[in-house]
Design an enzyme around this catalytic site. Structure first.
Site, PDB file in Angstrom:
ATOM      1  N   SER A  60      32.655  -0.355 -27.433  1.00  0.00           N
ATOM      2  CA  SER A  60      33.468   0.455 -28.353  1.00  0.00           C
ATOM      3  C   SER A  60      34.904  -0.013 -28.445  1.00  0.00           C
ATOM      4  CB  SER A  60      33.525   1.911 -27.880  1.00  0.00           C
ATOM      5  OG  SER A  60      32.348   2.551 -28.160  1.00  0.00           O
ATOM      6  N   TYR A 104      36.829  -0.419  -6.522  1.00  0.00           N
ATOM      7  CA  TYR A 104      36.603  -1.245  -7.721  1.00  0.00           C
ATOM      8  C   TYR A 104      36.428  -2.715  -7.335  1.00  0.00           C
ATOM      9  CZ  TYR A 104      37.636  -3.630 -12.138  1.00  0.00           C
ATOM     10  OH  TYR A 104      37.580  -4.446 -13.236  1.00  0.00           O
ATOM     11  N   ILE A 129      44.114  -8.005 -18.646  1.00  0.00           N
ATOM     12  CA  ILE A 129      43.879  -8.164 -20.079  1.00  0.00           C
ATOM     13  C   ILE A 129      44.503  -6.976 -20.773  1.00  0.00           C
ATOM     14  CG2 ILE A 129      42.100  -8.334 -21.865  1.00  0.00           C
ATOM     15  CD1 ILE A 129      42.325 -10.776 -19.910  1.00  0.00           C
ATOM     16  N   GLY A 168      29.420  -1.421 -23.341  1.00  0.00           N
ATOM     17  CA  GLY A 168      30.841  -1.047 -23.327  1.00  0.00           C
ATOM     18  C   GLY A 168      31.578  -1.670 -24.497  1.00  0.00           C
ATOM     19  N   ASP A 209      24.437   5.728 -21.400  1.00  0.00           N
ATOM     20  CA  ASP A 209      25.213   5.630 -20.165  1.00  0.00           C
ATOM     21  C   ASP A 209      24.518   4.570 -19.312  1.00  0.00           C
ATOM     22  OD1 ASP A 209      26.231   5.881 -17.606  1.00  0.00           O
ATOM     23  OD2 ASP A 209      26.259   8.077 -17.629  1.00  0.00           O
ATOM     24  N   VAL A 210      25.220   3.469 -19.057  1.00  0.00           N
ATOM     25  CA  VAL A 210      24.564   2.352 -18.355  1.00  0.00           C
ATOM     26  C   VAL A 210      24.131   2.728 -16.945  1.00  0.00           C
ATOM     27  CG1 VAL A 210      25.826   0.591 -19.697  1.00  0.00           C
ATOM     28  CG2 VAL A 210      26.718   1.315 -17.461  1.00  0.00           C
ATOM     29  N   ASN A 268      29.203  -5.660 -19.802  1.00  0.00           N
ATOM     30  CA  ASN A 268      30.660  -5.489 -19.832  1.00  0.00           C
ATOM     31  C   ASN A 268      31.123  -4.085 -19.440  1.00  0.00           C
ATOM     32  OD1 ASN A 268      33.519  -6.022 -21.042  1.00  0.00           O
ATOM     33  ND2 ASN A 268      32.751  -4.249 -22.179  1.00  0.00           N
TER      34      ASN A 268
HETATM   35  P1  NAP Z   1      37.655  -0.436 -21.563  1.00  0.00           P
HETATM   36  O1  NAP Z   1      38.723  -0.687 -22.569  1.00  0.00           O
HETATM   37  O2  NAP Z   1      37.757   0.719 -20.665  1.00  0.00           O
HETATM   38  O3  NAP Z   1      36.249  -0.380 -22.344  1.00  0.00           O
HETATM   39  C1  NAP Z   1      35.068  -0.165 -21.643  1.00  0.00           C
HETATM   40  C2  NAP Z   1      34.105   0.568 -22.526  1.00  0.00           C
HETATM   41  O4  NAP Z   1      32.942   0.870 -21.725  1.00  0.00           O
HETATM   42  C3  NAP Z   1      34.655   1.912 -23.003  1.00  0.00           C
HETATM   43  O5  NAP Z   1      34.312   2.144 -24.341  1.00  0.00           O
HETATM   44  C4  NAP Z   1      33.980   2.907 -22.070  1.00  0.00           C
HETATM   45  O6  NAP Z   1      33.830   4.197 -22.625  1.00  0.00           O
HETATM   46  C5  NAP Z   1      32.624   2.236 -21.892  1.00  0.00           C
HETATM   47  N1  NAP Z   1      31.930   2.772 -20.740  1.00  0.00           N
HETATM   48  C6  NAP Z   1      32.465   3.256 -19.590  1.00  0.00           C
HETATM   49  N2  NAP Z   1      31.501   3.726 -18.789  1.00  0.00           N
HETATM   50  C7  NAP Z   1      30.341   3.529 -19.441  1.00  0.00           C
HETATM   51  C8  NAP Z   1      28.994   3.850 -19.139  1.00  0.00           C
HETATM   52  N3  NAP Z   1      28.664   4.469 -18.003  1.00  0.00           N
HETATM   53  N4  NAP Z   1      28.030   3.506 -20.027  1.00  0.00           N
HETATM   54  C9  NAP Z   1      28.351   2.918 -21.198  1.00  0.00           C
HETATM   55  N5  NAP Z   1      29.621   2.621 -21.544  1.00  0.00           N
HETATM   56  C10 NAP Z   1      30.597   2.922 -20.686  1.00  0.00           C
HETATM   57  O7  NAP Z   1      37.436  -1.723 -20.636  1.00  0.00           O
HETATM   58  P2  NAP Z   1      38.038  -3.210 -20.737  1.00  0.00           P
HETATM   59  O8  NAP Z   1      39.429  -3.185 -20.220  1.00  0.00           O
HETATM   60  O9  NAP Z   1      37.742  -3.813 -22.044  1.00  0.00           O
HETATM   61  O10 NAP Z   1      37.151  -3.884 -19.585  1.00  0.00           O
HETATM   62  C11 NAP Z   1      35.839  -4.315 -19.853  1.00  0.00           C
HETATM   63  C12 NAP Z   1      35.261  -4.913 -18.583  1.00  0.00           C
HETATM   64  O11 NAP Z   1      36.157  -5.901 -18.064  1.00  0.00           O
HETATM   65  C13 NAP Z   1      35.074  -3.888 -17.463  1.00  0.00           C
HETATM   66  O12 NAP Z   1      33.897  -4.210 -16.747  1.00  0.00           O
HETATM   67  C14 NAP Z   1      36.291  -4.101 -16.591  1.00  0.00           C
HETATM   68  O13 NAP Z   1      36.057  -3.740 -15.252  1.00  0.00           O
HETATM   69  C15 NAP Z   1      36.499  -5.597 -16.730  1.00  0.00           C
HETATM   70  N6  NAP Z   1      37.882  -6.014 -16.477  1.00  0.00           N
HETATM   71  C16 NAP Z   1      38.888  -5.611 -17.301  1.00  0.00           C
HETATM   72  C17 NAP Z   1      40.190  -6.028 -17.043  1.00  0.00           C
HETATM   73  C18 NAP Z   1      41.345  -5.634 -17.916  1.00  0.00           C
HETATM   74  O14 NAP Z   1      42.495  -5.962 -17.557  1.00  0.00           O
HETATM   75  N7  NAP Z   1      41.136  -4.973 -19.037  1.00  0.00           N
HETATM   76  C19 NAP Z   1      40.444  -6.849 -15.937  1.00  0.00           C
HETATM   77  C20 NAP Z   1      39.394  -7.231 -15.121  1.00  0.00           C
HETATM   78  C21 NAP Z   1      38.102  -6.821 -15.408  1.00  0.00           C
HETATM   79  P3  NAP Z   1      34.945   5.336 -22.230  1.00  0.00           P
HETATM   80  O15 NAP Z   1      36.257   4.811 -22.732  1.00  0.00           O
HETATM   81  O16 NAP Z   1      34.461   6.561 -22.905  1.00  0.00           O
HETATM   82  O17 NAP Z   1      34.921   5.408 -20.723  1.00  0.00           O
END
Ligand code: NAP
Length: 240
Positions: free
Chosen positions: A14, A157, A190, A12, A63-64, A90
Site C-alpha cells: 500500500s 526488530y 529509507i 505490504g 494479514d500476512v 515486504n
Molecule cells: P511501511 O511504509 O510501514 O509499509 C508497510 C506496509 O505493510 C504498510 O502498508 C502496512 O500497513 C503493511 N503491513 C503491516 N503489517 C502487515 C500485515 N500483518 N499484513 C499485511 N500488511 C501489513 O514500510 P516500509 O518502510 O516501506 O518498509 C517495508 C519493509 O522494509 C519492511 O519489512 C521494513 O521492515 C523494511 N525496512 C524498511 C526500512 C525503512 O527505512 N523504511 C529500513 C529497513 C527495512 P499499515 O500501515 O496499516 O501497518
C-alpha cells in the site's frame, strides 16, 4: 528489465518500499497481485497502478501473520493468474517507539515475530511448491541493516530481520537447483517519513525507488546467477 508474462506478488504494497516495487513491476510489464492489511491504502494503490500503467493489478486484503488467510489469498491469486513467478516478502512492522529491550513487553516482540518472520514463512511456504513445479521462481525477502548490525532500541526488530537473512541463505540451499532463486534486500534508512542524513556516507536517506530497483533486479533474469545473498541498500551505513 522486462517482466512481461511474469506474475509478481508483493506484500505490504500500500505504501513505502512495497508500493514502489509494485509500481516498478507494473511499469515493466508484470501482472501484479498486491497484498496489504490496510484496505484503503491497498485499493488506492491498485487504482493508481492500473491508472498509471494500464495494468490489471489485483489486490487482496490479507494479514500476512494469519496463515489461513495467506493460504486462501495464494489460492485466489493462482485461480486468477495461474501461477506466481515472483514473491516479494515486504510487509513488516518496525515503527514502535524506540525502547531498550528491558523496557519492552513480550506482546510487542510476538507481533513482530508473527508479521516479520512468520508472515514471510507463510507466504513463501504457500507459493514454493508451485514455483518448484514450474521450475521457476524468484523470492525476494526484505531484511534490514538492523538484521546485519543490530540496532539498539530496536532489539526485537533486529532479531526478526536477522532471522529473515538466515532464512534466505538456508532456503536458497534447498531450492536454487530447482530453479527458485531466493535473495534478501536489506534497506538502511529509507525515507518514508523524515530524512535522516547522518546515518549514511551519502548524507541522506534512500528512497523507496532506490530499494525497488534492487528488488526488481533480483527478481529479473539479469540476476540469473545470484542466489542466497543479502543486498544492503544503505548508502554506506555510518552508524547504528
Ligand atoms: P511501511 O511504509 O510501514 O509499509 C508497510 C506496509 O505493510 C504498510 O502498508 C502496512 O500497513 C503493511 N503491513 C503491516 N503489517 C502487515 C500485515 N500483518 N499484513 C499485511 N500488511 C501489513 O514500510 P516500509 O518502510 O516501506 O518498509 C517495508 C519493509 O522494509 C519492511 O519489512 C521494513 O521492515 C523494511 N525496512 C524498511 C526500512 C525503512 O527505512 N523504511 C529500513 C529497513 C527495512 P499499515 O500501515 O496499516 O501497518
Amino acid at each position: 528489465m522486462d517482466f512481461t508474462g511474469k506474475v509478481a506478488l508483493v506484500t505490504g504494497a500500500s505504501q513505502g518500499i512495497g508500493l514502489s516495487a509494485a509500481r516498478m513491476f507494473a511499469s515493466r510489464g508484470a501482472s501484479l497481485a498486491i497484498i496489504d492489511i490496510n484496505s484503503e491504502g491497498l485499493i488506492a494503490a491498485a487504482d493508481a497502478i492500473n491508472h498509471d500503467f494500464g495494468t490489471q493489478a489485483a489486490y487482496f486484503l490479507c494479514d500476512v501473520s494469519d496463515e489461513a488467510s495467506v493460504q486462501s489469498t495464494v489460492r485466489k491469486i493462482l485461480l486468477k493468474f495461474g501461477k506466481i513467478d515472483i514473491l516479494v516478502n515486504n510487509a513488516g512492522i518496525y515503527r514502535d517507539e524506540a525502547k531498550f529491550f528491558e523496557d519492552t513487553e513480550s506482546m510487542q516482540w510476538k507481533r513482530k515475530i508473527d508479521v516479520n518472520i512468520l508472515g514471510t514463512l507463510y507466504f513463501t511456504h504457500a507459493v514454493l511448491k508451485g514455483m518448484i513445479e514450474n521450475g521457476y521462481g524468484r523470492i525476494i525477502n526484505i531484511g534490514s541493516v538492523a538484521g546485519v548490525y543490530g540496532i539498539r532500541g530496536m532489539v526485537d526488530y533486529s532479531m526478526t530481520k536477522g532471522a529473515i537473512i538466515a532464512f534466505t541463505r538456508a532456503l536458497a540451499k534447498e531450492v536454487t537447483e530447482k530453479g527458485v532463486l531466493v535473495n534478501c534486500v536489506s534497506p538502511g534508512n529509507i525515507q518514508v517519513g523524515i530524512d535522516l542524513p547522518d546515518l549514511s556516507f551519502m548524507n541522506r536517506s534512500g528512497t523507496p525507488n532506490e530499494c525497488a530497483e534492487v528488488i526488481c533486479f533480483l527478481a529479473s533474469d539479469k540476476a540469473s546467477y545470484v542466489a542466497g545473498q543479502n543486498y544492503l541498500v544503505d548508502g554506506c551505513r555510518k552508524k547504528m
